[in-house]
Design an enzyme around this catalytic site. Structure first.
Site, mmCIF file in Angstrom:
data_model
loop_
_atom_site.group_PDB
_atom_site.id
_atom_site.type_symbol
_atom_site.label_atom_id
_atom_site.label_comp_id
_atom_site.label_asym_id
_atom_site.label_seq_id
_atom_site.Cartn_x
_atom_site.Cartn_y
_atom_site.Cartn_z
ATOM 1 N N SER A 173 -0.045 25.408 41.556
ATOM 2 C CA SER A 173 -0.974 25.860 40.518
ATOM 3 C C SER A 173 -0.817 25.012 39.264
ATOM 4 O O SER A 173 0.289 24.623 38.902
ATOM 5 C CB SER A 173 -0.679 27.326 40.182
ATOM 6 O OG SER A 173 -1.342 27.709 38.987
ATOM 7 N N TYR A 232 -7.869 23.465 37.146
ATOM 8 C CA TYR A 232 -8.998 24.026 36.400
ATOM 9 C C TYR A 232 -9.529 22.909 35.512
ATOM 10 O O TYR A 232 -8.771 22.026 35.100
ATOM 11 C CB TYR A 232 -8.560 25.181 35.491
ATOM 12 C CG TYR A 232 -8.139 26.439 36.202
ATOM 13 C CD1 TYR A 232 -9.084 27.260 36.821
ATOM 14 C CD2 TYR A 232 -6.805 26.838 36.229
ATOM 15 C CE1 TYR A 232 -8.697 28.433 37.457
ATOM 16 C CE2 TYR A 232 -6.412 28.007 36.861
ATOM 17 C CZ TYR A 232 -7.363 28.801 37.477
ATOM 18 O OH TYR A 232 -6.987 29.953 38.100
ATOM 19 N N THR A 263 -10.575 24.523 41.404
ATOM 20 C CA THR A 263 -11.001 25.930 41.382
ATOM 21 C C THR A 263 -12.326 26.039 40.641
ATOM 22 O O THR A 263 -12.423 25.652 39.476
ATOM 23 C CB THR A 263 -9.934 26.810 40.712
ATOM 24 O OG1 THR A 263 -8.724 26.720 41.466
ATOM 25 C CG2 THR A 263 -10.371 28.266 40.667
ATOM 26 N N LYS A 316 -12.582 24.783 45.771
ATOM 27 C CA LYS A 316 -11.972 26.083 46.081
ATOM 28 C C LYS A 316 -12.727 27.202 45.372
ATOM 29 O O LYS A 316 -12.781 27.241 44.146
ATOM 30 C CB LYS A 316 -10.507 26.069 45.634
ATOM 31 C CG LYS A 316 -9.760 27.389 45.822
ATOM 32 C CD LYS A 316 -8.307 27.240 45.373
ATOM 33 C CE LYS A 316 -7.513 28.508 45.535
ATOM 34 N NZ LYS A 316 -7.882 29.549 44.556
ATOM 35 N N HIS A 319 -10.664 34.003 45.095
ATOM 36 C CA HIS A 319 -9.588 33.986 44.090
ATOM 37 C C HIS A 319 -8.680 35.206 44.256
ATOM 38 O O HIS A 319 -8.239 35.818 43.285
ATOM 39 C CB HIS A 319 -10.203 33.963 42.680
ATOM 40 C CG HIS A 319 -9.353 33.265 41.658
ATOM 41 N ND1 HIS A 319 -9.723 32.074 41.096
ATOM 42 C CD2 HIS A 319 -8.161 33.588 41.089
ATOM 43 C CE1 HIS A 319 -8.789 31.698 40.216
ATOM 44 N NE2 HIS A 319 -7.833 32.594 40.206
#
Length: 369
Positions: A106, A129, A155, A230, A254
């Site tokens: 992440s 992100y 994402t 994603k 998510h």
């Protein structure tokens, strides 16, 4: 007491972790309907096992974006793993390498890309992100590349954070002794004003709400790494992902933490697979807790699955050993499911090995009274 399945780790994690931390990992958005549905939907798919097939040898290996891995079960990105265990992402990275599979780190990790790379060799993806300041994005991507990460998982379902009521009630903040390590040593521009404890909420506020397909194209101009999109759950977006040069799609809601009342990912999977028309691989995350779930996803056309919460809960319970155990349990269950279904390799797993609730009567045996 011996732990015999993945779900038992969640109960242990709930006992061990502070309520604020457990709730952060475990909860979903609003009514949490999708959170339950991600799991429940798997139970509406039944097996059509084939018998009298020699299953002495079962091959679970597969190739993902050109990388050979031991099984189609990979680790999804989950934020702030040091809240679960002091070794956090280090432990997860080592467990993934030992299992011969892929870990996705992440961006909001409590260990940096460099720290994770330092744990030793392994195939790792970096979840990203897109922030308002594209310079921050470029710096993160550069660092992931330099640290030897092999792909970017972009994402796309989070222009804003979902409403997670448990976090609101608990007034969730990153514990003061932890920090979002990937943002250390990055020129954050205006972001510098935030102190560590406020950094997580500040960083969340920096996610760009204007993110669009043109940014997927822009990302390809700054990196040669393959980009997995994603957060796709419709055929329309699957087609757009293919058109915009995505290397793969991750069907994801998510972990049911964004928009409630979206379908379970296993329910959305087939639509996305059909739309992708085999041009790029389609993966799934969300609700995978058993080897049987993995088989069902592959039968519906997934190239592999990612697991998130099982990793965090096993990490909380037993650290690196826990994550290793979860990966081994899922592997063993998946191998057994393949054997009992009459499949010796992943390519033998087909749609005919399952019957789903939504299949018409023609494709399901009708019980005679």
């Amino acid at each position: 007491m011996e732990i015999t399945n993945v779900n038992e780790y969640e109960a242990i994690a709930k006992q061990k972790l502070p309520k604020m931390v457990y709730d952060y990992y475990a909860s979903g958005a609003e009514d949490q309907w999708t959170l339950a549905e991600n799991r429940n939907a798997f139970s509406r798919i039944l097996f059509r096992p084939r018998i009298l097939i020699d299953v002495t040898n079962i091959d679970m290996t597969t190739t993902i974006l050109g990388f050979k891995i031991s099984m189609p079960i990979m680790i999804a990105p989950t934020a702030m793993q040091k809240m679960a265990h002091p070794e956090g992402e280090y432990a997860t990275a080592r467990a993934a390498s030992a299992a011969g599979t892929i870990m996705t780190l992440s961006s909001w990790a409590t260990s940096s890309v460099e720290e994770v790379a330092s744990t030793g060799p392994g195939i790792r993806f970096f979840q990203l992100y897109v922030y308002k300041d594209r310079n921050v994005v470029a710096q993160l991507v550069r660092r992931a590349e330099r640290a030897g990460f092999k792909a970017i998982a972009l994402t796309v379902d989070t222009p804003r954070l979902g409403r997670r009521e448990a976090d609101i009630k608990n007034r969730f903040v990153l514990p003061p002794f932890l920090t979002l390590k990937n943002f250390e040593g990055i020129d954050l521009g205006k972001m510098d004003k935030a102190n560590d404890s406020g950094l997580s909420s500040y960083v969340a506020g920096q996610i760009d709400r204007s993110l669009s397909w043109k940014d997927v194209a822009w990302l390809q101009t700054i990196t040669s790494l393959p980009i997995l999109v994603k957060g796709v759950i419709t055929a329309e977006d699957a087609r757009l992902a293919v058109q915009h040069g995505a290397a793969g799609i991750i069907v994801s809601n998510h972990g049911a933490r964004q928009l409630d009342y979206v379908p379970a990912t296993i329910m959305a999977l087939e639509e996305v697979v059909k739309a992708a028309q085999g041009r790029i691989p389609v993966f799934l995350d969300g609700g995978v807790r058993r080897g049987t779930d993995v088989f069902k996803a592959l039968a519906l056309g997934a190239a592999g699955v990612f697991i998130g919460r099982p990793v965090v809960f096993s990490l909380a319970a037993e650290g690196e050993a826990g994550v290793k155990k979860v990966l081994q349990m899922m592997r063993d269950e998946f191998e057994l499911t393949m054997a009992l279904s009459g499949c010796r390799s992943l390519k033998e797993i087909s749609r005919s090995h399952i019957a789903a609730d939504w299949d018409g009567p023609s494709s399901r045996a009708v019980a005679r009274l």
